[in-house]
Design an enzyme around this catalytic site. Sequence first.
Site, PDB file in Angstrom:
ATOM      1  N   CYS A   2       0.848  -1.202   0.000  1.00 17.98           N
ATOM      2  CA  CYS A   2       0.000   0.000   0.000  1.00 17.98           C
ATOM      3  C   CYS A   2       0.877   1.242   0.000  1.00 17.98           C
ATOM      4  O   CYS A   2       2.033   1.207   0.357  1.00 17.98           O
ATOM      5  CB  CYS A   2      -0.866   0.034   1.258  1.00 17.98           C
ATOM      6  SG  CYS A   2      -1.851  -1.413   1.499  1.00 17.98           S
ATOM      7  N   ARG A  27       4.376   1.024  -6.331  1.00 13.68           N
ATOM      8  CA  ARG A  27       4.332   0.045  -5.234  1.00 13.68           C
ATOM      9  C   ARG A  27       3.314  -1.052  -5.506  1.00 13.68           C
ATOM     10  O   ARG A  27       3.242  -2.036  -4.769  1.00 13.68           O
ATOM     11  CB  ARG A  27       4.008   0.764  -3.915  1.00 13.68           C
ATOM     12  CG  ARG A  27       5.042   1.776  -3.477  1.00 13.68           C
ATOM     13  CD  ARG A  27       4.563   2.635  -2.320  1.00 13.68           C
ATOM     14  NE  ARG A  27       4.337   1.867  -1.123  1.00 13.68           N
ATOM     15  CZ  ARG A  27       5.319   1.578  -0.236  1.00 13.68           C
ATOM     16  NH1 ARG A  27       6.530   1.999  -0.480  1.00 13.68           N
ATOM     17  NH2 ARG A  27       5.082   0.883   0.843  1.00 13.68           N
ATOM     18  N   TRP A  76      -2.913  -2.264  -1.545  1.00 10.81           N
ATOM     19  CA  TRP A  76      -2.503  -3.581  -2.049  1.00 10.81           C
ATOM     20  C   TRP A  76      -3.204  -4.562  -1.128  1.00 10.81           C
ATOM     21  O   TRP A  76      -2.813  -4.731   0.032  1.00 10.81           O
ATOM     22  CB  TRP A  76      -0.982  -3.696  -1.973  1.00 10.81           C
ATOM     23  CG  TRP A  76      -0.446  -5.064  -2.262  1.00 10.81           C
ATOM     24  CD1 TRP A  76      -0.182  -6.055  -1.350  1.00 10.81           C
ATOM     25  CD2 TRP A  76      -0.108  -5.620  -3.537  1.00 10.81           C
ATOM     26  NE1 TRP A  76       0.298  -7.157  -1.969  1.00 10.81           N
ATOM     27  CE2 TRP A  76       0.359  -6.932  -3.310  1.00 10.81           C
ATOM     28  CE3 TRP A  76      -0.145  -5.151  -4.834  1.00 10.81           C
ATOM     29  CZ2 TRP A  76       0.783  -7.774  -4.348  1.00 10.81           C
ATOM     30  CZ3 TRP A  76       0.277  -5.988  -5.867  1.00 10.81           C
ATOM     31  CH2 TRP A  76       0.725  -7.275  -5.624  1.00 10.81           C
ATOM     32  N   ASN A 102      -1.057   1.020   5.956  1.00 14.63           N
ATOM     33  CA  ASN A 102      -0.268   0.074   5.157  1.00 14.63           C
ATOM     34  C   ASN A 102       0.257  -0.955   6.142  1.00 14.63           C
ATOM     35  O   ASN A 102       0.971  -0.618   7.070  1.00 14.63           O
ATOM     36  CB  ASN A 102       0.906   0.806   4.471  1.00 14.63           C
ATOM     37  CG  ASN A 102       1.837  -0.182   3.783  1.00 14.63           C
ATOM     38  OD1 ASN A 102       1.438  -1.317   3.515  1.00 14.63           O
ATOM     39  ND2 ASN A 102       3.074   0.242   3.510  1.00 14.63           N
ATOM     40  N   GLY A 103      -0.159  -2.208   5.969  1.00 17.55           N
ATOM     41  CA  GLY A 103       0.334  -3.261   6.875  1.00 17.55           C
ATOM     42  C   GLY A 103      -0.748  -4.280   7.156  1.00 17.55           C
ATOM     43  O   GLY A 103      -1.747  -4.368   6.443  1.00 17.55           O
ATOM     44  N   GLU A 489      16.524 -23.296 -10.175  1.00 17.25           N
ATOM     45  CA  GLU A 489      16.126 -21.887 -10.047  1.00 17.25           C
ATOM     46  C   GLU A 489      17.322 -20.970 -10.280  1.00 17.25           C
ATOM     47  O   GLU A 489      17.217 -19.952 -10.964  1.00 17.25           O
ATOM     48  CB  GLU A 489      15.511 -21.642  -8.662  1.00 17.25           C
ATOM     49  CG  GLU A 489      15.191 -20.222  -8.314  1.00 17.25           C
ATOM     50  CD  GLU A 489      14.211 -19.531  -9.251  1.00 17.25           C
ATOM     51  OE1 GLU A 489      13.575 -20.226 -10.077  1.00 17.25           O
ATOM     52  OE2 GLU A 489      14.126 -18.288  -9.208  1.00 17.25           O
ATOM     53  N   LYS A 493      17.553 -18.072 -13.163  1.00 17.96           N
ATOM     54  CA  LYS A 493      17.887 -16.660 -12.883  1.00 17.96           C
ATOM     55  C   LYS A 493      18.998 -16.178 -13.805  1.00 17.96           C
ATOM     56  O   LYS A 493      18.913 -15.116 -14.405  1.00 17.96           O
ATOM     57  CB  LYS A 493      18.330 -16.504 -11.413  1.00 17.96           C
ATOM     58  CG  LYS A 493      17.223 -16.607 -10.404  1.00 17.96           C
ATOM     59  CD  LYS A 493      16.352 -15.383 -10.362  1.00 17.96           C
ATOM     60  CE  LYS A 493      14.973 -15.446 -10.925  1.00 17.96           C
ATOM     61  NZ  LYS A 493      14.128 -16.520 -10.993  1.00 17.96           N
ATOM     62  N   GLU A 496      17.779 -15.940 -17.566  1.00 15.97           N
ATOM     63  CA  GLU A 496      16.743 -14.965 -17.955  1.00 15.97           C
ATOM     64  C   GLU A 496      17.213 -13.524 -17.826  1.00 15.97           C
ATOM     65  O   GLU A 496      16.635 -12.643 -18.460  1.00 15.97           O
ATOM     66  CB  GLU A 496      15.459 -15.192 -17.183  1.00 15.97           C
ATOM     67  CG  GLU A 496      15.521 -14.944 -15.700  1.00 15.97           C
ATOM     68  CD  GLU A 496      14.141 -15.109 -15.053  1.00 15.97           C
ATOM     69  OE1 GLU A 496      13.110 -14.786 -15.693  1.00 15.97           O
ATOM     70  OE2 GLU A 496      14.095 -15.566 -13.910  1.00 15.97           O
ATOM     71  N   HIS A 512      25.748 -39.240 -15.647  1.00 19.42           N
ATOM     72  CA  HIS A 512      24.874 -39.752 -16.738  1.00 19.42           C
ATOM     73  C   HIS A 512      24.892 -38.828 -17.937  1.00 19.42           C
ATOM     74  O   HIS A 512      23.915 -38.744 -18.678  1.00 19.42           O
ATOM     75  CB  HIS A 512      23.459 -39.922 -16.176  1.00 19.42           C
ATOM     76  CG  HIS A 512      23.425 -40.828 -14.996  1.00 19.42           C
ATOM     77  ND1 HIS A 512      23.501 -42.205 -15.092  1.00 19.42           N
ATOM     78  CD2 HIS A 512      23.429 -40.552 -13.665  1.00 19.42           C
ATOM     79  CE1 HIS A 512      23.494 -42.736 -13.875  1.00 19.42           C
ATOM     80  NE2 HIS A 512      23.454 -41.762 -12.981  1.00 19.42           N
ATOM     81  N   LYS A 611       6.437 -10.012 -17.219  1.00 18.42           N
ATOM     82  CA  LYS A 611       6.319 -10.342 -15.798  1.00 18.42           C
ATOM     83  C   LYS A 611       5.238 -11.389 -15.585  1.00 18.42           C
ATOM     84  O   LYS A 611       5.349 -12.224 -14.730  1.00 18.42           O
ATOM     85  CB  LYS A 611       6.003  -9.085 -14.983  1.00 18.42           C
ATOM     86  CG  LYS A 611       5.917  -9.330 -13.485  1.00 18.42           C
ATOM     87  CD  LYS A 611       7.216  -9.885 -12.931  1.00 18.42           C
ATOM     88  CE  LYS A 611       7.086 -10.369 -11.492  1.00 18.42           C
ATOM     89  NZ  LYS A 611       8.239 -11.163 -11.059  1.00 18.42           N
TER      90      LYS A 611
HETATM   91  C1  AGP Z   1      10.871 -16.370 -13.156  1.00 20.38           C
HETATM   92  O1  AGP Z   1      11.885 -15.472 -12.759  1.00 20.38           O
HETATM   93  C2  AGP Z   1      10.019 -15.791 -14.265  1.00 20.38           C
HETATM   94  N1  AGP Z   1       9.538 -14.499 -13.928  1.00 20.38           N
HETATM   95  C3  AGP Z   1       8.936 -16.777 -14.719  1.00 20.38           C
HETATM   96  O2  AGP Z   1       9.510 -18.051 -14.870  1.00 20.38           O
HETATM   97  C4  AGP Z   1       7.737 -16.902 -13.759  1.00 20.38           C
HETATM   98  O3  AGP Z   1       8.117 -17.546 -12.590  1.00 20.38           O
HETATM   99  C5  AGP Z   1       6.646 -17.731 -14.479  1.00 20.38           C
HETATM  100  O4  AGP Z   1       6.247 -17.043 -15.640  1.00 20.38           O
HETATM  101  C6  AGP Z   1       5.429 -17.984 -13.590  1.00 20.38           C
HETATM  102  O5  AGP Z   1       4.822 -16.773 -13.267  1.00 20.38           O
HETATM  103  P1  AGP Z   1       3.724 -16.772 -12.106  1.00 20.38           P
HETATM  104  O6  AGP Z   1       4.417 -17.192 -10.849  1.00 20.38           O
HETATM  105  O7  AGP Z   1       3.248 -15.342 -12.044  1.00 20.38           O
HETATM  106  O8  AGP Z   1       2.642 -17.717 -12.482  1.00 20.38           O
END
Ligand code: AGP
Length: 616
Positions: A2, A27, A76, A102-103, A489, A493, A496, A512, A611
């Site tokens: 928020c 935010r 939020w 906010n909280g 993961e 990172k 991407e 393997h 995103k």
């Molecule tokens: C990960 O860093 C990416 N932003 C992407 O793999 C993301 O995790 C994936 O698109 C899933 O998104 P979501 O968690 O909003 O469903």
Amino acid sequence: MCGIVGYIGKKEAYPIILEGLKRLEYRGYDSAGIALYDGENLKLSKTKGKVSDLENKITKDKQLTNGNVGIGHTRWATHGVPNDVNSHPHYSNSGELVIIHNGIIENYASIKKELINRGYTFSSDTDTEVLINLIEDVKKNENVKLGKAVQIALNQVIGAYAIAVFDKNKPDEIVVAKLGSPLAIGVGEDEFFIASDATPFLEYTKKAIYLEDEEMAIVRLKKGVKIRKIKDDSLVAPYIQELQLNLEQIVKGGYDHFMLKEIHEQPEAIKDTYRGRLNVKEGLIRMAGIDDNLERILNANRIIVIACGTSWHAGLVAEYIFEDLARIPVEVEYASEFRYRNPVITEKDVVIAISQSGETADTLAAIKLAKSKGAFVFGVCNVVGSSIARETHAGAYTHAGPEIGVASTKAFTTQITVLTLIALKLAKEKGTISKSVFQHHLQELELIPGKVEKALLQDEHIKTVAETYKDAKNCLYLGRGYNFPVALEGALKLKEISYIHAEGYPAAEMKHGPIALIDEQMPVFVIATKKGHYEKVVSNIQEIKSRKGKIIGIVTEGDEDVKHLADHVIEVPDTIESLTPLLTTIPLQLLSYHIAVMLDKNVDQPRNLAKSVTVE
Ligand code: AGP
């Protein structure tokens, strides 16, 4: 998170507050509102949607016209879905007080019950409306002014807050208070500003007071700012800073990128996620979405996790935790595969859908397929009221706050936090872990934010490691057990945001095939924490070393064995095995961030990525 904004001074408050809310849009929010006092009437206007929707509503209604004191809010949602009624500001029952917040007030339900018994009524589902009526109740019963009433009331609440409260009977002051959420006071010439950060008032003044936790302030037009400790009402000398930051730096919290800000927000985000759910003292985990569906979940034949990307990696961590602790069979599925492979799904299945955005098309489609076959679907989302949150039968939100950087960081660790809480709760209900093991996990989970803070202190060292390997063309990430999903993961990172090819593998899988890749050009990041099959990972490291591979070990602090074998080590604090992913992912996030910055990549908006993938 928020955003809060307030103004009291010689200018018209409305345009200042409205622009201030626009400055706080970064935010993330789902509704907005403003309250103004025009010298006679206290009025407010609020709406679900954007600040521009609020502006249109105010212009159309001609409700809010003038006044030199007011407060505004961008919400939020944490309690209560995004809608007009749940938006802030909130009146007290008398209509004389108004609040923005906010909280999260954790014990709002018990306070609300008591207030209802005293005849108070509520129009919203929010914890905030409870707080303003508690303040009103104290003010009436103790016959005190607003400042004192706020102080007494806040000593009765548990949770996090940054609040601004206004009393139409004391129009020359605004009362603010802070615990856990940020609050800044801008000090102008015969005027004061209140905000979540300095962006709403930076153009008017560079003088700011940042309240500390458990402090409150009475901001009086003529008398200035008086700060007190909420606990004991003792006075605190105001410290007025001369701000050096520019607007963009403040929006990013002083960090160069949202991704770095969000990496460093993880201790608070994890704490906010277990806040109100984890009670170590009483040995309890409270999760309404699970409690209300406990039988159905405990009697499941299996749990199917569906997700994409980083959320899918969090699902893999969940597989280890659920099977290890709760002994419930788990399958983890890419949503995009699950939805098209004609999977066998029955009413005895429980599906857990994980999504930060709550809008990922493949995950949403997979949920609908599972529901059509009679499965019970539980959502773990970060956006209240998102499509996935609304589509699932029940759920639990991660309280990570908005994640702006495309590369998921705090979403991953808060998803694991929620999934750990669920697994522990189910394990306790099923009796698959002893009371002492359960209690130990709760204690360790509560220590995680501090341990993440400690892991973040390695940042400068990680930067030097990044400098060494930033020109690699291919990288390998290895992990075993709970750390295998972290290896995946970490590779994602790096891929991407730096566009360097990277692969994650179970450490034992090297023999393997992947070991054929090893040479001096191939950096291998190996997660080798003391917990789990440490010795076996060490022998994997030796196999790599004997083939001249470059080894970067993510190790438990104080580790000497890997230190002698690896080219670099990055230490993380020790914790129990099931919680190591919350710590070992931190150096890998920072590593990919620094390499991407050194390669001058667009860290927050990497090429080709969105995103939220709302299309197939
Ligand atoms: C990960 O860093 C990416 N932003 C992407 O793999 C993301 O995790 C994936 O698109 C899933 O998104 P979501 O968690 O909003 O469903």
